[in-house]
Design an enzyme around this catalytic site. Structure first.
Site, mmCIF file in Angstrom:
data_model
loop_
_atom_site.group_PDB
_atom_site.id
_atom_site.type_symbol
_atom_site.label_atom_id
_atom_site.label_comp_id
_atom_site.label_asym_id
_atom_site.label_seq_id
_atom_site.Cartn_x
_atom_site.Cartn_y
_atom_site.Cartn_z
ATOM 1 N N CYS A 46 0.433 -1.091 -0.033
ATOM 2 C CA CYS A 46 0.025 -0.699 0.186
ATOM 3 C C CYS A 46 0.756 1.189 -0.057
ATOM 4 O O CYS A 46 0.218 2.629 -0.841
ATOM 5 C CB CYS A 46 -0.997 0.093 1.541
ATOM 6 N N HIS A 106 -1.759 0.944 6.890
ATOM 7 C CA HIS A 106 -1.844 0.336 5.329
ATOM 8 C C HIS A 106 -2.091 2.266 5.011
ATOM 9 O O HIS A 106 -2.520 3.128 6.052
ATOM 10 C CB HIS A 106 -3.709 0.507 5.169
ATOM 11 N N ASN A 163 -7.612 5.756 -3.195
ATOM 12 C CA ASN A 163 -7.133 4.756 -1.746
ATOM 13 C C ASN A 163 -7.328 3.941 -3.183
ATOM 14 O O ASN A 163 -7.975 2.881 -3.385
ATOM 15 C CB ASN A 163 -8.330 3.834 -1.274
#
Length: 327
Positions: free
Chosen positions: A14, A119, A134
């Site tokens: 991520c 994250h 995202n």
């Protein structure tokens, strides 16, 4: 929307997705971020060595795993900060006292990166509009100017750390296009997991390899699971097996009450009283038991019907092959 670069989640990378979505291109790879992490590790080792390589603190430091990366693909805020430094960008903690004293409206910023439980994801302005990039989403999510401050406040309330990006971001196609036009979003993107589950459900229902009875069986099993979940509301259980036994017992007692009337001293009444926390929950649990009884009976009836169909098919096959069942 098609011009917006949106790197979707792969493994635990991520941090890479966050950086590339921020910069709007494939600027960083896991190898490049690992190189930055190793460089930071070496700098930390050299600082620790200044106190003596024979010290207990130095030997302990060497035995510890890297704090800048791990095997899953996680990278620390130091790695992200150094990676952005290559492009002349800096990060400032959004809720720091120094930044809050500036009293800058979030819509006047250029981008934010957010982190929660390892994250990372990006929120960036492209043209005159804000987008949530995202990597866990199936696509960019449009955020209105009026909602941006509320969105960031909600993230903070959920425990996210938010960083403001300061400096000049590299030019990108999406920013150039959205400067002269605005986009509208009729449907917000879903999480990748939700989208996969929905596609698999549709594919399973349309798969010619699945008979109509099998599809209906799957639906009945899903309905039964939902009914069992409802029957567990307001009941304290020790494990899932105890949950299931209580739910089945509740449905069987519901059948008895339906056929023979209710007895204040019956086990059914005792279970209901013991599992409710307020006087308004009795009616809800009674409805749940009846719904469970109906769905469980339909489930079992369908199983019996399929079993009978299977037996008839076997008998027909024996007749066609010239064999007879044993007498």
């Amino acid at each position: 929307m098609e011009s917006i670069f949106h790197e979707k989640q792969e493994g635990s990378l991520c941090a890479q997705h966050c950086l590339n979505n921020l910069l709007q291109g494939e600027y960083f790879s896991p190898v490049e971020l690992s190189s930055i992490a190793h460089q930071l590790d070496e700098e930390e080792r050299m600082r620790m060595a200044e106190g003596g390589v024979q010290t207990e603190e130095y030997r302990t430091f060497l035995q510890q795993p890297s704090g800048n990366m791990d095997d899953s693909g996680f990278f620390s805020i130091q790695v992200i900060s150094n990676a952005l430094g290559v492009w002349g960008l800096e990060i400032v903690l959004f809720n720091s006292r120094e930044y809050q004293q500036l009293q800058i409206d979030p819509i006047h910023e250029k981008a934010f990166i957010c982190n929660y439980k390892e994250h990372w994801f990006t929120v960036r302005k492209l043209g005159q509009q804000w987008f949530n990039l995202n990597s866990l989403l199936t696509g960019p999510e449009l955020i209105s100017d009026t909602y941006l401050a509320l969105f960031l406040a909600q993230l903070q309330q959920e425990g996210y750390s938010i960083f403001v990006i300061r400096g000049s971001l590299p030019e990108c196609e999406a920013d150039q296009i959205l400067r002269i036009m605005r986009v509208e979003q009729q449907q917000r993107p879903k999480l990748i997991g939700e989208d996969e589950a929905q596609r698999m459900s549709v594919q399973q229902a349309s798969d010619p390899g699945h008979t109509a009875d099998e599809v209906l069986m799957d639906e009945d099993e899903e309905e039964l699971r939902k009914a069992l979940a409802l029957s567990r509301q307001d009941v304290e259980v020790e494990d899932e097996e105890a949950d299931l036994r209580r739910a089945i017992q509740l449905s069987m007692q519901g059948e008895k009450n339906t056929s023979g009337g209710s007895d204040p001293k019956s086990p059914s009444t005792a279970v209901t009283a013991g599992s409710s926390h307020d006087s308004g929950s009795d009616e809800k649990e009674a409805l749940t038991a009846e719904e469970l009884r109906r769905r469980r009976q339909a489930y079992f009836d369908r199983q019996q019907a399929q079993s009978a169909t299977h037996d008839r098919s076997l008998a027909d096959g024996e007749k066609d092959s010239g064999t007879k069942p044993n007498q």
